[in-house]
Design a protein around this motif. Sequence first.
Motif, PDB file in Angstrom:
ATOM      1  N   THR A   2      -7.534  -7.728  -2.306  1.00 33.71           N
ATOM      2  CA  THR A   2      -7.899  -6.996  -1.100  1.00 33.71           C
ATOM      3  C   THR A   2      -6.937  -7.260   0.056  1.00 33.71           C
ATOM      4  N   LEU A   4      -3.844  -6.184   2.195  1.00 36.08           N
ATOM      5  CA  LEU A   4      -3.296  -4.854   2.441  1.00 36.08           C
ATOM      6  C   LEU A   4      -1.809  -4.842   2.104  1.00 36.08           C
ATOM      7  N   VAL A  91     -11.060  -3.133   3.794  1.00 34.67           N
ATOM      8  CA  VAL A  91     -10.436  -3.642   2.572  1.00 34.67           C
ATOM      9  C   VAL A  91     -10.405  -5.171   2.573  1.00 34.67           C
ATOM     10  N   THR A  92      -9.980  -5.755   3.700  1.00 32.56           N
ATOM     11  CA  THR A  92      -9.788  -7.210   3.708  1.00 32.56           C
ATOM     12  C   THR A  92     -11.106  -7.983   3.675  1.00 32.56           C
ATOM     13  N   GLY A  97     -12.826  -7.602  -4.425  1.00 32.51           N
ATOM     14  CA  GLY A  97     -11.591  -6.918  -4.801  1.00 32.51           C
ATOM     15  C   GLY A  97     -11.832  -5.472  -5.197  1.00 32.51           C
ATOM     16  N   SER A  99     -12.489  -2.988  -3.085  1.00 31.16           N
ATOM     17  CA  SER A  99     -11.810  -2.118  -2.121  1.00 31.16           C
ATOM     18  C   SER A  99     -10.325  -2.411  -2.115  1.00 31.16           C
ATOM     19  N   TYR A 100      -9.531  -1.370  -2.087  1.00 25.10           N
ATOM     20  CA  TYR A 100      -8.088  -1.593  -2.031  1.00 25.10           C
ATOM     21  C   TYR A 100      -7.395  -0.402  -1.399  1.00 25.10           C
ATOM     22  N   LYS A 101      -6.200  -0.676  -0.871  1.00 26.26           N
ATOM     23  CA  LYS A 101      -5.360   0.392  -0.309  1.00 26.26           C
ATOM     24  C   LYS A 101      -4.158   0.532  -1.201  1.00 26.26           C
ATOM     25  N   ARG A 102      -3.887   1.751  -1.650  1.00 27.07           N
ATOM     26  CA  ARG A 102      -2.823   1.957  -2.635  1.00 27.07           C
ATOM     27  C   ARG A 102      -1.448   1.863  -1.996  1.00 27.07           C
ATOM     28  N   GLU A 103      -0.580   1.105  -2.670  1.00 26.00           N
ATOM     29  CA  GLU A 103       0.777   0.883  -2.158  1.00 26.00           C
ATOM     30  C   GLU A 103       1.576   2.190  -2.196  1.00 26.00           C
ATOM     31  N   ASN A 111     -13.073   0.516  -6.297  1.00 25.92           N
ATOM     32  CA  ASN A 111     -13.233   0.388  -7.743  1.00 25.92           C
ATOM     33  C   ASN A 111     -14.711   0.076  -8.011  1.00 25.92           C
TER      34      ASN A 111
ATOM     35  N   GLN B  70     -11.724 -13.129  -4.036  1.00 29.26           N
ATOM     36  CA  GLN B  70     -10.862 -12.642  -2.948  1.00 29.26           C
ATOM     37  C   GLN B  70     -10.752 -13.619  -1.781  1.00 29.26           C
TER      38      GLN B  70
END
Lengths: 257, 291
Positions: A2, A4, A91-92, A97, A99-103, A111, B70
């Motif tokens: 998570t 960024l 996200v953070t 894990g 939640s995520y931001k796509r690179e 997810n 996390q």
Amino acid sequence: MTALPQTTQKKLGLVIDLDICVGCHACVTNCKEWNTSNYGAPLSDIDAYGAEPMGTFLNRVHTYEVRQEGCNAQTVHFPKSCLHCEDAPCVTVCPTGASYKREEDGIVLVNEDRCMGCGLCAWACPYGARELDQLAGVMKKCTLCVDRIYNENLPEEDRVPACVRTCPAGARHFGDFADPDSNVSRLTAERGGMELMPEQGTAPVNRYLPPRPKTDIGGENKIDILAPFLEPVVNDEATQDQPGGFLGWLDKALEKI
Amino acid sequence: MHPAPSVIIFTSLSGLGFGLMAWLGIGIPPVGGFAAFAFFLIAYLLAVGGLLASTAHLGNPGKAIHAFSQWRTSWLSREGISSIATLLVMGVYAFNLIFLGQRIQILGWLGAALALFTVFTTSMIYAQLKTVPRWNTGLTSVLFLSYAISGGALLAGLVNIAVVLLLLLTLVQIIAWQTGDKRFRTAGHSLETATGLGNLGKVRLLEPPHSSPNYLLKEMVFTVGRKHALKLRTISALTLGLLPVLLLVAMPFNLVMVALAIVLHVIGVFTARWLFFAEAEHVVGLYYDKR
């Protein structure tokens, strides 16, 4: 993880034109339709036909009234969905894990296989962009229709988010903010595209175009455009109560019988 | 914010449990044998009971195992790991103390530090949220640690220490209420900044996006019961510290008095924690023109 990404190759997002939006909620409906029948858990409704229907939506339209001292009030329809923030606090905070931001394109996703439904990401979001589905117990949010925009099974004109595709007024635009020549970058530059609640420091990608200034017809030199058309056609006192035209003829004809 | 019973029970009980553990870890009071067993049992019941209650807040508790992954970014994840580490370290320390008669002081110190760190991580789950200005301050951590340390001292039967700490806690809590009342306004959020329409004039909600409540309104725009806030603050301030201190100082010292002081204190903790959530205003309420 998570954490960024430092930067993203693309910054995909939406421009929403508040000058054009008519508040028809078509984007809300088509968003729900696409996202309930495709990716992940459906967007459930609870007590849909009861006294207090509730449901999960990824896009909502508020309607505001803006009024300046001494001026006419102005109505602004205001669609709101995830802004895919560059510094996304949702996200953070995520402990699993999920939640995520796509690179690669900057889209913020969940997810659902990892989401335990703690709701902390919804608490961290200033914009109310995340809703915990009450039946599935997982967090739902705008995916920027990630399953449409890269979907080669769809005709090319359909490879935009469902809300953009359906907007009958052309108030929604989809594009890459990292490209200064993209449609969304140019619109933002030309029209002064703004961030929502910038003091939260989330650096949202989506931009809102402010309503254009309205022609002031209520000030000192008051011109009432419609007034001449609304004047009574005949001002004669004798004929005031007498209807003219077809109704007048009908009136007279009925009198004669 | 919605004052969900699960999070109120979680933060209140686990705070007390970890607070008691911290005192036991540093060896004050220097108990051993059966007395140590009884103290550790209470501490574990409170801490574990609180942690289990928190799982009632989850939509999918079965996936909670992922929450330990996390720790690099998430305070909630750190909280999970830190609480398990505390329970393990203190378990070894307590086992040696109770059954082998050995006090491994280094483990006790480590366990006490972990226990307080766990309380700190719990406080940071709330203090990190910029979206809730009332919580978004270092005072939230001071408050949670004050609750744990003073409540722990009371549970440990450290009457003299508890009297001082409970009075300090009451003071910290009153300061937190007073400064908290101003935080939303000073943070500068308004419907004008939320919509970006401030330069066009004063903004008000004409039509909400939905006629019934939704998850956002139920979870984050909880406004019920705020009108009783002042009464509840008074009840809380009295039962939290002042009445227990009066019992401990003015009445003849016996176990009944200590038990009564603990019961009063716990009532005060629950009341204050209810207010902690019920009075907290989330910025998303601005979009609905209500907080």
